[in-house]
Design a protein around this motif. Structure first.
Motif, PDB file in Angstrom:
ATOM      1  N   ASP A  12      59.928  44.603  45.703  1.00 16.99           N
ATOM      2  CA  ASP A  12      61.283  44.412  45.194  1.00 16.99           C
ATOM      3  C   ASP A  12      61.512  45.286  43.960  1.00 16.99           C
ATOM      4  N   ASP A  13      60.516  45.341  43.076  1.00 17.90           N
ATOM      5  CA  ASP A  13      60.642  46.161  41.879  1.00 17.90           C
ATOM      6  C   ASP A  13      60.721  47.641  42.234  1.00 17.90           C
ATOM      7  N   LEU A  14      59.867  48.078  43.175  1.00 18.14           N
ATOM      8  CA  LEU A  14      59.860  49.484  43.578  1.00 18.14           C
ATOM      9  C   LEU A  14      61.181  49.861  44.239  1.00 18.14           C
TER      10      LEU A  14
ATOM     11  N   LEU B   4      50.285  46.935  50.792  1.00 16.81           N
ATOM     12  CA  LEU B   4      50.756  45.688  50.199  1.00 16.81           C
ATOM     13  C   LEU B   4      51.239  44.728  51.282  1.00 16.81           C
TER      14      LEU B   4
ATOM     15  N   ASP C 133      54.090  55.731  44.063  1.00 21.57           N
ATOM     16  CA  ASP C 133      54.100  54.267  44.199  1.00 21.57           C
ATOM     17  C   ASP C 133      54.387  53.871  45.652  1.00 21.57           C
TER      18      ASP C 133
ATOM     19  N   ARG D  50      63.866  50.367  41.609  1.00 23.49           N
ATOM     20  CA  ARG D  50      63.707  51.637  40.890  1.00 23.49           C
ATOM     21  C   ARG D  50      64.145  52.821  41.744  1.00 23.49           C
TER      22      ARG D  50
ATOM     23  N   ALA E 250      51.980  51.680  48.113  1.00 25.76           N
ATOM     24  CA  ALA E 250      52.509  50.409  48.611  1.00 25.76           C
ATOM     25  C   ALA E 250      52.168  50.182  50.075  1.00 25.76           C
TER      26      ALA E 250
ATOM     27  N   GLU F 149      56.041  43.341  44.188  1.00 22.50           N
ATOM     28  CA  GLU F 149      56.047  44.742  43.749  1.00 22.50           C
ATOM     29  C   GLU F 149      57.029  45.571  44.572  1.00 22.50           C
TER      30      GLU F 149
ATOM     31  N   ASP G 184      55.042  40.975  48.946  1.00 23.88           N
ATOM     32  CA  ASP G 184      54.621  41.264  47.577  1.00 23.88           C
ATOM     33  C   ASP G 184      55.836  41.601  46.714  1.00 23.88           C
TER      34      ASP G 184
END
Length: 240
Positions: free
Chosen positions: A181-183, A173, A166, A186, A170, A179, A177
């Motif tokens: 923040d989510d990555l 990106l 991921d 995790r 990225a 995404e 984006d």
């Protein structure tokens, strides 16, 4: 003189020019007249030169004692042995190159980089990793070996390997984006589960090698730069 000793006339002239052999006076016809002792001296000079002794040392050795000669011969042999070792090492590297291997990295690192293709990583990611490992192993081999073993283990893990993939994807990106923040969240959770808090604090303190590697990564993508900032921020909150 040249014919007796088995060297060229040019070589005799070099011995004269270097001060190894005094130039005799010329006779009425303009010819140099050498003596038997001159022949002996030329044989000594030629023998030492053929053994690899630099001409700059020979004049001193032919005029010195047998002990001086033994000492110089020992030193010359040591220098030659070191040169042979370097040549053997160079030949080994050339053979590695001819076989298509990377001479700048340990074999296990190059094998892991080749495995990344099968794991789905992009050519861009693999090329970046290769350059960063070259930098790491050249500047701090001990730390680089430790980081490499840890990363190879993580990339082979289904869950952690997914995070690496991921991160790879990225790259393109937008820095804004969501995404990212989510990555980042995790990755923070996975890091807290994998490493002790003290080790994470040490990483956040910024050792020279990790800082150098991370700055190179961040420079290649604004998204990666923001992802790094989000991860660091999340880890600092968690371990402070």
């Amino acid at each position: 003189m040249a014919q007796y000793v088995g060297v060229s006339t040019k070589t005799i002239r070099v011995y004269h020019a270097k001060g190894l052999l005094p130039e005799p006076p010329r006779d009425a016809s303009g010819y140099r007249r050498y003596t038997a002792q001159d022949l002996v001296e030329v044989i000594k000079i030629r023998t030492l030169a053929e053994s690899g002794m630099p001409l700059a040392r020979i004049a001193r050795l032919t005029a010195g004692s047998p002990g001086d000669l033994r000492s110089a011969a020992g030193a010359a042999e040591a220098e030659l042995s070191a040169r042979i070792d370097r040549l053997v090492e160079t030949r080994g590297r050339l053979r590695e190159l001819a076989a298509g291997n990377n001479p700048f990295l340990p074999g296990e690192v190059e094998q892991q980089l080749r495995r990344l293709h099968d794991l789905g990583f992009s050519d861009r990611w693999i090329a970046l990793e290769r350059d960063l490992w070259i930098l790491a192993f050249a500047t701090d081999p001990e730390t680089a070996h430790r980081y490499f073993a840890d990363q190879a283990e993580a990339q082979a893990d289904p869950v952690l390997g997914r995070l690496y993939l991921d991160c790879d994807r990225a790259h393109d990106l937008s820095p804004d984006d969501p995404e990212l923040d989510d990555l980042a969240a995790r990755i923070v959770d996975a890091s807290l589960a994998r490493y002790p808090a003290d080790e994470l604090r040490e990483q956040l303190a910024g050792a020279a090698l990790p800082q150098l590697v991370q700055s190179s990564v961040n420079a290649s993508s604004p998204a990666w730069e923001r992802l790094d900032a989000l991860i660091r921020s999340g880890l600092r909150r968690a371990v402070s």
